[in-house]
Design a protein around this motif. Structure first.
Motif, PDB file in Angstrom:
ATOM      1  N   ILE A 187       0.766  -1.281   0.064  1.00  0.00           N
ATOM      2  CA  ILE A 187       0.078  -0.145  -0.085  1.00  0.00           C
ATOM      3  C   ILE A 187       0.743   1.339   0.061  1.00  0.00           C
ATOM      4  O   ILE A 187       0.658   2.195  -0.548  1.00  0.00           O
ATOM      5  N   CYS A 199      -4.609   5.524  -0.745  1.00  0.00           N
ATOM      6  CA  CYS A 199      -3.167   4.958  -0.452  1.00  0.00           C
ATOM      7  C   CYS A 199      -2.325   6.406   0.319  1.00  0.00           C
ATOM      8  O   CYS A 199      -1.724   6.109   1.156  1.00  0.00           O
ATOM      9  N   SER A 204      -4.139   6.050   6.279  1.00  0.00           N
ATOM     10  CA  SER A 204      -3.748   4.847   5.587  1.00  0.00           C
ATOM     11  C   SER A 204      -2.354   4.563   5.607  1.00  0.00           C
ATOM     12  O   SER A 204      -1.835   3.288   5.806  1.00  0.00           O
TER      13      SER A 204
END
Length: 223
Positions: A187, A199, A204
């Motif tokens: 990711i 992403c 994240s």
């Protein structure tokens, strides 16, 4: 060797141990920066400096790391043609990642032209993502084979059954930790290859970085 301090000393003596500790600093500071950026600019600035310094430090620690993949292929490429093929692809990607990461580090600290950073970051991240895909595939194949072997062992009445099953389960846990770390790092790599709202979001990236770091803590912690 059951003392926690003894184990911590051994863990931190490893290059991977230091890397996982500093990686924890890097992504904790990223999340702190995101959380306080609007309300506490001074604290956010310090958190950002910590994040950048941690990231650059990790690149310095990884100097020469690309040789690990080369040595893995040279010494133990795999037990079957399938695993050899996957090992070549996985380690080739990882070697590209670590090799070009050197140039990314040098460009970011000013030794090389800063304009190279974007190109080096893309090549490094592409190699990282490519390699991790095949590491993940390899781990899932071994996990599946382990489950099949475990089912066969359950049907046997050998005295070694419990010990063999314990070993299979321990290996499965370690491989699942590896999969978690590789998916998380994938990711992060995708954020450099193809920037996108998911992403590239600080949360994240922060969570992915911590998942990868803590999975590494688990895998490298002395038993």
């Amino acid at each position: 060797m059951n003392d926690t301090v003894d184990k911590l000393v051994i863990f931190l003596a490893k290059r991977d141990g230091i890397d996982k500790l500093v990686k924890t600093f890097q992504y904790v500071s990223k999340l702190v920066h995101w959380r306080v950026e609007a309300t506490h600019p001074d604290a956010a600035k310090r958190a950002k400096q910590w994040e950048v310094a941690s990231g650059l430090s990790r690149k310095a620690f990884r100097t020469g790391r690309f040789l690990t993949g080369f040595n893995a292929l040279r010494r133990n490429p795999g037990s079957t043609p399938t695993f050899k093929f996957l090992a070549v692809l996985a380690n080739a990607g990882e070697m590209i990642y670590f090799f070009f990461d050197h140039f990314l580090w040098l460009s970011r600290i000013g030794v090389l032209d800063a304009k190279l950073a974007v190109k080096m970051s893309f090549i490094s991240a592409f190699g990282e993502a490519f390699g991790y895909i095949f590491f993940i595939i390899s781990d899932f194949i071994v996990i599946r084979e382990g489950l099949e072997a475990e089912r066969k062992l359950v049907m046997e009445k050998s005295t070694d059954v419990k010990e063999n099953i314990r070993k299979i389960k321990a290996d499965r846990v370690m491989r699942l930790m590896g999969v978690a770390a590789n998916v998380a790092d994938l990711i992060i790599a995708l954020a450099d290859i193809e920037p996108n709202p998911f992403c590239n979001h600080a949360v994240s990236l922060g969570i992915s970085g911590l998942v990868s770091a803590w999975a590494g803590w688990y895998r490298n912690w002395p038993s």
